[in-house]
Design an enzyme around this catalytic site. Structure first.
Site, PDB file in Angstrom:
ATOM      1  CD1 TRP A 144     -13.159 -44.172  -3.674  1.00  0.00           C
ATOM      2  CD2 TRP A 144     -14.659 -44.861  -2.157  1.00  0.00           C
ATOM      3  NE1 TRP A 144     -14.016 -45.054  -4.302  1.00  0.00           N
ATOM      4  CE2 TRP A 144     -14.943 -45.485  -3.402  1.00  0.00           C
ATOM      5  CE3 TRP A 144     -15.460 -45.141  -1.059  1.00  0.00           C
ATOM      6  CZ2 TRP A 144     -16.006 -46.382  -3.553  1.00  0.00           C
ATOM      7  CZ3 TRP A 144     -16.523 -46.027  -1.226  1.00  0.00           C
ATOM      8  CH2 TRP A 144     -16.782 -46.635  -2.446  1.00  0.00           C
ATOM      9  CG  HIS A 145     -16.668 -43.865   2.238  1.00  0.00           C
ATOM     10  ND1 HIS A 145     -15.428 -44.448   2.370  1.00  0.00           N
ATOM     11  CD2 HIS A 145     -17.563 -44.878   2.309  1.00  0.00           C
ATOM     12  CE1 HIS A 145     -15.574 -45.752   2.516  1.00  0.00           C
ATOM     13  NE2 HIS A 145     -16.858 -46.042   2.483  1.00  0.00           N
ATOM     14  N   GLY A 146     -16.878 -39.561   0.268  1.00  0.00           N
ATOM     15  CA  GLY A 146     -17.685 -38.394  -0.032  1.00  0.00           C
ATOM     16  C   GLY A 146     -16.995 -37.082   0.243  1.00  0.00           C
ATOM     17  CG  PHE A 186     -20.708 -43.373  -0.399  1.00  0.00           C
ATOM     18  CD1 PHE A 186     -20.855 -42.063   0.030  1.00  0.00           C
ATOM     19  CD2 PHE A 186     -21.147 -44.385   0.408  1.00  0.00           C
ATOM     20  CE1 PHE A 186     -21.439 -41.790   1.262  1.00  0.00           C
ATOM     21  CE2 PHE A 186     -21.731 -44.119   1.646  1.00  0.00           C
ATOM     22  CZ  PHE A 186     -21.868 -42.826   2.067  1.00  0.00           C
TER      23      PHE A 186
END
Length: 478
Positions: free
Chosen positions: A328-330, A478
């Site tokens: 999810w963060h990248g 993000f």
């Protein structure tokens, strides 16, 4: 492979910008407070669309499409319950298709090229700002309707307000629909809420401008250097400076978002609860980015079975959740490894009943040191531009890297102002001043002192804005 960063563009209206603080926000607040209750939602929605379109006009259509897709998806869920699973699946896949294309498509091509020696062209896609946050909000709404926890919103403008509300649109907190559904329909604006909202906004602004940006300069100076050009002490300085920068940058944004919400009558749930005082990684995730961790708990971990099944299956569920957290963060292997790093320690703590071993002061201190060690190493992986750089950097932290004969010492990377900021950051990462904004009206002297202090913070923060260049919040990417 590089830790690819997405630039949301240099024209976005930041909370920490003169345009927002002295033009956009005053106009919106005055108009909103003077307006009749029945048109306040429309005014906020209009302001939110202007806010987003200010720097992202080309991507406004993506957000509006998300609103339409989820509006009709939820309406169909309510109408055709016998096909609810199919409708839910199709709608969620539609949401995730936008997220996949803009955030992960080039990453997949990079990895295909690496594994197969192909030469597929990259699309060089710029990610729409806030897409991870508003996509998860839309999915939470759909699942709430699917579970019959809330009826489908028949007023598309109210659903649009939930998804597009500018205080938390671009970097959270991720607001779940069932937490604000009633507030969208009915809320009150009081002097107490507005006053507290302004104070929270100023505290968040100061966290960003005076602490996060100052320590960020230290971290950037170190992390942009080849590992062989600094020693072990400098590597720890960089890792700890970035850990503090990230906390104050993101919690500062959350404070500002919560404060803005209060000004308009909304009460958003807290997103941070002093995570750096935690005595386990399990506790850390109850305190850090609470809206994301609770989202994954409610909409992924529990549906997978949570901890109500065998220990082996529980551990698998935890791996899935923290793998998803990292992704999810990248679009980078750094984030995947960071997520699995935290997941591994969560499993270790669950398997050993780590939290039950707390007791005397010595044990508590040891547990706290262990937790700091884990999350600082984790943030090093998170910050590094590549897995190889993270590996070399961590080797340096423990004295295993080869250092050139001519390298810069600790004093080169940090000056007196940054040392003072460092000390303040460590102190303020504890609950020592947690009640200062909530002093009762009867304590007039204390309140006067706090208000003078807040005014000083605001002036210093604005001065810092005036002297700085473009400085977006870290979580914008993000």
């Amino acid at each position: 492979m590089g830790n690819k960063k997405f630039d949301a563009g240099l024209k976005n209206m930041l909370f920490s910008s003169m345009t927002f603080i002295f033009i956009f926000l005053p106009i919106v607040c005055i108009t909103y407070l003077l307006a009749r209750n029945d048109i306040r939602n429309f005014l906020l929605l209009t302001a939110s669309i202007i806010f987003y379109a200010w720097g992202e006009p080309n991507y406004l259509v993506i957000m509006l499409s998300t609103i339409l897709i989820n509006y009709w998806g939820a309406r169909l869920l309510d109408t055709y319950r016998q096909k609810a699973k199919l409708i839910l699946t199709v709608t969620i896949l539609s949401d995730l298709s936008f997220l996949f294309y803009f955030k992960y498509f080039d990453f997949v091509i990079e990895n295909v090229n690496y594994l197969t020696s192909a030469n597929l062209p990259l699309h060089k896609i710029i990610m729409p700002i806030g897409i991870s946050f508003y996509t998860f909000q839309a999915i939470s709404y759909l699942i709430d309707v699917y579970r019959k926890e809330t009826p489908a919103q028949k007023d598309i403008y109210k659903l649009a307000l939930y998804i597009a509300l500018f205080p938390q649109l671009v970097a959270g907190p991720i607001v779940k629909y069932h937490d604000v559904a009633e507030q969208i329909n009915h809320r009150t604006v009081t002097f107490k809420k507005v006053s507290l909202g302004i104070k929270r906004f100023i505290v968040g602004l100061a966290k960003k401008m005076l602490i996060a940006n100052t320590l960020g300069a230290v971290a950037d100076k170190i992390f942009t250097q080849p590992v062989e050009q600094f020693d072990t002490f400098v590597s720890w300085l960089g890792a700890i400076a970035y850990s503090l920068q990230l906390y104050y940058d993101f919690s500062g944004y959350s404070d500002m978002a919560i404060g803005l919400g209060l000004i308009f009558g909304f009460r958003f749930l807290e997103n941070f609860n002093y995570p750096y005082i935690s005595k386990s990684i399990t506790e850390f995730w109850r305190r850090w980015h609470i809206s994301l961790s609770t989202w994954f708990k409610e909409y992924l971990y529990i549906p997978l079975g949570g901890n109500r099944i065998s220990a082996r299956r529980t551990y698998i569920n935890l791996v899935i959740v923290f793998l998803a957290t990292g992704i999810w963060h990248g679009a980078s292997w750094n984030f995947v490894v960071w997520g699995l790093w935290h997941g591994a320690f969560i499993i270790f703590e669950k398997a050993t009943n780590w939290h039950k071993k707390l007791g005397n002061l010595r044990l508590n201190i040891l547990h706290h040191i262990y937790t700091i060690f884990v999350f600082v190493i984790g943030w090093t992986i998170f910050r590094a531009d590549s897995i190889s750089y993270a590996y070399d950097y961590i080797k340096n932290m423990f004295g295993f890297a080869k250092i050139t004969k001519e390298y810069y010492h600790l004093a080169y990377y940090i000056d007196n102002i940054e040392i003072i900021t460092f000390v303040i950051a460590v102190i303020c990462a504890t609950p020592l001043f947690s009640k200062m904004l909530y002093i009762p009206f009867s304590h007039k002297i204390k309140r006067a002192v706090i208000n003078i202090w807040l005014a000083a913070l605001f002036i210093l923060s604005v001065s810092s804005i005036a002297a700085s260049t473009y400085n977006p919040f870290i979580y914008f990417r993000f």
